[in-house]
Design an enzyme around this catalytic site. Structure first.
Site, PDB file in Angstrom:
ATOM      1  N   ARG A  23      22.381  33.359  19.233  1.00 61.89           N
ATOM      2  CA  ARG A  23      22.929  34.887  18.824  1.00 61.89           C
ATOM      3  C   ARG A  23      23.735  34.985  18.154  1.00 61.89           C
ATOM      4  NH1 ARG A  23      24.884  38.239  22.587  1.00 61.89           N
ATOM      5  NH2 ARG A  23      24.173  36.555  24.254  1.00 61.89           N
ATOM      6  N   HIS A  46      44.559  41.260  36.605  1.00 60.08           N
ATOM      7  CA  HIS A  46      44.358  41.387  37.988  1.00 60.08           C
ATOM      8  C   HIS A  46      45.543  41.572  38.846  1.00 60.08           C
ATOM      9  CE1 HIS A  46      40.116  40.462  36.865  1.00 60.08           C
ATOM     10  NE2 HIS A  46      40.216  39.251  37.585  1.00 60.08           N
ATOM     11  N   ARG A  90      32.193  24.541  40.974  1.00 68.03           N
ATOM     12  CA  ARG A  90      33.367  24.418  41.641  1.00 68.03           C
ATOM     13  C   ARG A  90      33.492  23.804  42.886  1.00 68.03           C
ATOM     14  NH1 ARG A  90      34.481  30.725  40.090  1.00 68.03           N
ATOM     15  NH2 ARG A  90      35.221  30.172  37.717  1.00 68.03           N
ATOM     16  N   LYS A 140      33.988  33.349  47.025  1.00 66.49           N
ATOM     17  CA  LYS A 140      34.876  32.393  45.745  1.00 66.49           C
ATOM     18  C   LYS A 140      36.232  32.118  46.286  1.00 66.49           C
ATOM     19  CE  LYS A 140      32.602  34.375  42.291  1.00 66.49           C
ATOM     20  NZ  LYS A 140      32.519  34.887  40.833  1.00 66.49           N
ATOM     21  N   GLY A 152      37.248  40.884  33.380  1.00 68.09           N
ATOM     22  CA  GLY A 152      36.619  39.522  33.772  1.00 68.09           C
ATOM     23  C   GLY A 152      35.068  39.680  33.768  1.00 68.09           C
ATOM     24  N   GLN A 195      40.857  44.435  40.422  1.00 68.94           N
ATOM     25  CA  GLN A 195      40.719  43.443  39.382  1.00 68.94           C
ATOM     26  C   GLN A 195      40.254  44.257  38.017  1.00 68.94           C
ATOM     27  OE1 GLN A 195      38.557  40.246  42.387  1.00 68.94           O
ATOM     28  NE2 GLN A 195      38.081  39.860  40.007  1.00 68.94           N
ATOM     29  N   THR A 203      32.598  32.763  21.318  1.00 69.65           N
ATOM     30  CA  THR A 203      32.880  34.126  20.857  1.00 69.65           C
ATOM     31  C   THR A 203      32.980  35.130  21.944  1.00 69.65           C
ATOM     32  OG1 THR A 203      30.322  34.573  21.028  1.00 69.65           O
ATOM     33  CG2 THR A 203      31.169  33.909  18.776  1.00 69.65           C
ATOM     34  N   GLY A 204      32.943  34.585  23.227  1.00 68.20           N
ATOM     35  CA  GLY A 204      33.169  35.284  24.306  1.00 68.20           C
ATOM     36  C   GLY A 204      34.593  35.800  24.817  1.00 68.20           C
ATOM     37  N   CYS A 224      39.421  33.436  38.680  1.00 71.99           N
ATOM     38  CA  CYS A 224      40.546  33.897  38.093  1.00 71.99           C
ATOM     39  C   CYS A 224      41.677  34.552  39.282  1.00 71.99           C
ATOM     40  CB  CYS A 224      40.471  35.115  37.032  1.00 71.99           C
ATOM     41  SG  CYS A 224      38.896  36.211  37.604  1.00 71.99           S
TER      42      CYS A 224
HETATM   43  O1  L14 Z   1      33.747  33.317  39.008  1.00 70.80           O
HETATM   44  O2  L14 Z   1      33.451  39.753  37.054  1.00 70.80           O
HETATM   45  O3  L14 Z   1      35.049  32.922  37.086  1.00 70.80           O
HETATM   46  O4  L14 Z   1      35.541  39.818  37.024  1.00 70.80           O
HETATM   47  C1  L14 Z   1      35.505  35.872  37.305  1.00 70.80           C
HETATM   48  C2  L14 Z   1      35.553  37.158  36.827  1.00 70.80           C
HETATM   49  C3  L14 Z   1      33.110  35.831  38.007  1.00 70.80           C
HETATM   50  C4  L14 Z   1      33.060  37.166  37.394  1.00 70.80           C
HETATM   51  C5  L14 Z   1      34.341  33.444  37.903  1.00 70.80           C
HETATM   52  C6  L14 Z   1      34.481  39.422  37.157  1.00 70.80           C
HETATM   53  C7  L14 Z   1      34.031  35.047  37.339  1.00 70.80           C
HETATM   54  C8  L14 Z   1      34.362  37.881  37.570  1.00 70.80           C
END
Ligand code: L14
Length: 348
Positions: A42, A251, A102, A222, A162, A158, A14-15, A131
């Protein structure tokens, strides 16, 4: 010959990303025998339509994965840590869209245009990169292959999606409040769990995810660590500054790269990128053609433009890279990994 069909589960159905995953599976006509949609308690009970049928979302539990061949996770790192091992125990291959696994040595981190071959080394879990990392490496791998790559400096612009659907609602309500002269109290950005919150409406926030000891944010680290892993180059110099802007989806990134070769022209780089898989060149300054988030939304590609040679360094180039963070940055890259797994006969 009948095509093999798979029992596919989507966790976090649902996200924002889960919804795009379901839509992408449908559009790509991925060979699915059964689709199991999972979420937190939920959201359980929500009905989602898939290929003209209503599928009821169920609460995700370890037993949910019995009989599942492929599980796409996008429900946050905590859920992945809790349930991905159970899915693997039940025989599923997991494609995880969180940062939970990851950097694990046993977990391939894959952008199919760059390192599809790494899928062969999987031990049950495959990670979908961040992303911002995905769109950057998809655009830069052709340069690395052709000319070698020494250094990357990236600043991101960004989008709010996200950070999830709540953050998007916050941006919209805040924008309206500002225009109407009303008060508003930010709750979700820059990071829901951090001490302070700032408005995103009419603002730019230089914080995505929490800060680390070294002064970089986790989002920046990351991008740095994932890029080296995906490109199999621990020596590659990478620095990142990640900034949130009041954009709903898409982005953008300003990228400076130094290649190894000293005699490459902008025209050659344009030619190279116009033939690169998954990349669309939009670079015609005289006609004001360059990529923008509003044009990239809903499209699977990574768009590149504004390619310029640095004025001081012959081997330095600047460019602007834009992509839909929910598609190539998340759902589409995950489904593309699933297609690769099927094509390589790893998923059977
Ligand atoms: O690491 O808040 O897959 O835009 C990428 C989007 C972490 C949060 C990830 C954001 C997410 C990020």
């Amino acid at each position: 010959m009948s095509v093999k069909q798979f029992h596919v589960a989507v966790v976090g159905a649902t996200g924002a990303v889960g919804q795009q995953m379901i839509k992408t599976l449908e559009e790509r006509d991925f060979p699915i025998s059964t689709l199991t949609l999972l979420s937190s308690s939920r959201s359980a009970g929500t009905k989602v339509s898939f290929k003209g049928q209503e599928v009821t979302v169920q609460e995700a539990k370890p037993e949910s994965f019995i009989g599942v061949d492929l599980a796409l996770f996008s429900a946050g790192g905590g859920i992945s840590k809790q349930l991905a091992p159970a899915a693997v125990r039940h025989g599923a291959i997991v494609v995880d869209n969180t940062s939970a696994f990851r950097m694990n040595e046993d977990v391939p981190l894959v952008v199919p245009e760059v390192n599809e071959r790494d899928l062969n080394d999987h031990k049950g879990i495959i990670a979908n990169p961040n992303c911002s990392t995905i769109q950057m490496v998809a655009a830069l791998e052709p340069l690395k292959q052709a000319y070698g790559l020494n250094k990357i400096i990236v600043s991101t612009y960004q989008a709010v999606s996200g950070a999830g659907a709540n953050a998007v609602t916050e941006m919209k309500e805040q924008s309206k409040a500002v225009l109407e002269g009303q008060d508003h109290t930010p709750e979700y950005l820059p990071v829901k769990g951090d001490k302070k919150h700032y408005p995103i409406a009419f603002n730019a926030i230089p914080q995505i995810d929490m800060f680390e000891e070294n002064g970089f944010t986790f989002e920046e680290m990351k991008m740095i660590n994932e890029t080296k892993k995906i490109m199999h180059d621990a020596e590659l110099e990478v620095a990142a500054t990640c900034v949130r802007l009041p954009i709903e989806t898409g982005h953008a990134e300003s990228v400076y790269v130094e290649i190894e070769s000293d005699d490459v022209s902008v025209e050659q780089i344009r030619e190279l990128l116009s033939n690169a898989p998954g990349v669309t060149l939009q670079d015609d300054p005289t006609n004001q053609v360059y990529p923008m988030p509003v044009d990239a939304v809903g499209k699977p590609d990574v768009f590149v433009g504004r390619i310029r040679q640095d004025l001081d360094r012959k081997n330095g180039f600047h460019m602007w890279i834009v992509s839909d963070n929910l598609l190539k940055g998340a759902a589409w890259n995950s489904v593309q990994i699933a297609e690769s797994l099927a094509a390589l006969n790893i998923l059977k």
